[in-house]
Design a protein around this motif. Sequence first.
Motif, PDB file in Angstrom:
ATOM      1  N   THR A   1      -9.731   0.901 -12.176  1.00 24.59           N
ATOM      2  CA  THR A   1      -8.970   1.953 -12.700  1.00 24.59           C
ATOM      3  C   THR A   1      -8.094   1.808 -13.906  1.00 24.59           C
ATOM      4  OG1 THR A   1      -7.115   1.362 -11.291  1.00 24.59           O
ATOM      5  CG2 THR A   1      -8.468   2.715 -10.332  1.00 24.59           C
TER       6      THR A   1
ATOM      7  N   CYS B   1     -13.208   0.302  -3.622  1.00 23.95           N
ATOM      8  CA  CYS B   1     -12.524  -0.312  -4.826  1.00 23.95           C
ATOM      9  C   CYS B   1     -13.273   0.039  -5.902  1.00 23.95           C
ATOM     10  CB  CYS B   1     -12.474  -1.955  -4.465  1.00 23.95           C
ATOM     11  SG  CYS B   1     -11.652  -2.267  -3.059  1.00 23.95           S
TER      12      CYS B   1
ATOM     13  N   SER C   1      -3.029  -1.687  -5.063  1.00 24.04           N
ATOM     14  CA  SER C   1      -3.462  -2.262  -6.334  1.00 24.04           C
ATOM     15  C   SER C   1      -3.638  -4.025  -6.050  1.00 24.04           C
ATOM     16  CB  SER C   1      -2.648  -2.211  -7.620  1.00 24.04           C
ATOM     17  OG  SER C   1      -2.474  -0.757  -7.956  1.00 24.04           O
TER      18      SER C   1
ATOM     19  N   ALA D   1      -3.914   3.419  -0.589  1.00 20.25           N
ATOM     20  CA  ALA D   1      -4.224   2.990  -1.889  1.00 20.25           C
ATOM     21  C   ALA D   1      -3.592   1.687  -2.160  1.00 20.25           C
ATOM     22  CB  ALA D   1      -3.945   3.962  -3.064  1.00 20.25           C
TER      23      ALA D   1
ATOM     24  N   SER E   1       0.867  -1.212   0.090  1.00 17.88           N
ATOM     25  CA  SER E   1      -0.091   0.085   0.119  1.00 17.88           C
ATOM     26  C   SER E   1       0.794   1.265  -0.197  1.00 17.88           C
ATOM     27  CB  SER E   1      -0.934  -0.133   1.234  1.00 17.88           C
ATOM     28  OG  SER E   1      -0.084   0.059   2.553  1.00 17.88           O
TER      29      SER E   1
ATOM     30  N   THR F   1      -7.998  -0.881  -8.007  1.00 21.69           N
ATOM     31  CA  THR F   1      -7.297  -0.191  -7.058  1.00 21.69           C
ATOM     32  C   THR F   1      -8.399  -0.002  -5.824  1.00 21.69           C
ATOM     33  OG1 THR F   1      -6.054   1.196  -8.533  1.00 21.69           O
ATOM     34  CG2 THR F   1      -6.183   1.857  -6.202  1.00 21.69           C
TER      35      THR F   1
END
Length: 140
Positions: free
Chosen positions: A69, A66, A28, A26, A7, A36
């Motif tokens: 993205t 979530c 992924s 954040a 993160s 993301t």
Amino acid sequence: MAVNAKSEEVGSVDVDWLGNDIIIEAFSDPEVSGVTCHVTYFERGLIDRLQKGDWFEDPSNSSIACRQTGPITIGDIDRSDEGESVFSERRSIIWKTIKITRILDEKNDTLIYLAHARDVQNGSAKMSISTVPLYLATAE
């Protein structure tokens, strides 16, 4: 196979004069490109720790959102109804952890991300959920 995502802190909001903050991170999903997640949690400040005498523990409250993205590609993920852990972060030295579990709802073509507290001794009902539709995703 559980993989722990890395993160990055993207925000921090002061909530009082005691130095308590809400942290926003954040990450992924390591096995689903194009997704993301943003996780928030409470971090106690030094003055609050001195006043309450509990040095080594933060509250386990968290929230998650979530979103797609980028183009979604699903890798080799656990497809069981228990899903798999994709992120965890300690909230105390030994006992408490915030975990993010990914579950694939194949019938509804949706990824579910569940933020929940994991405590060795006491289960917690504190949780948050976010979903990502997969109707345009491709499998590897």
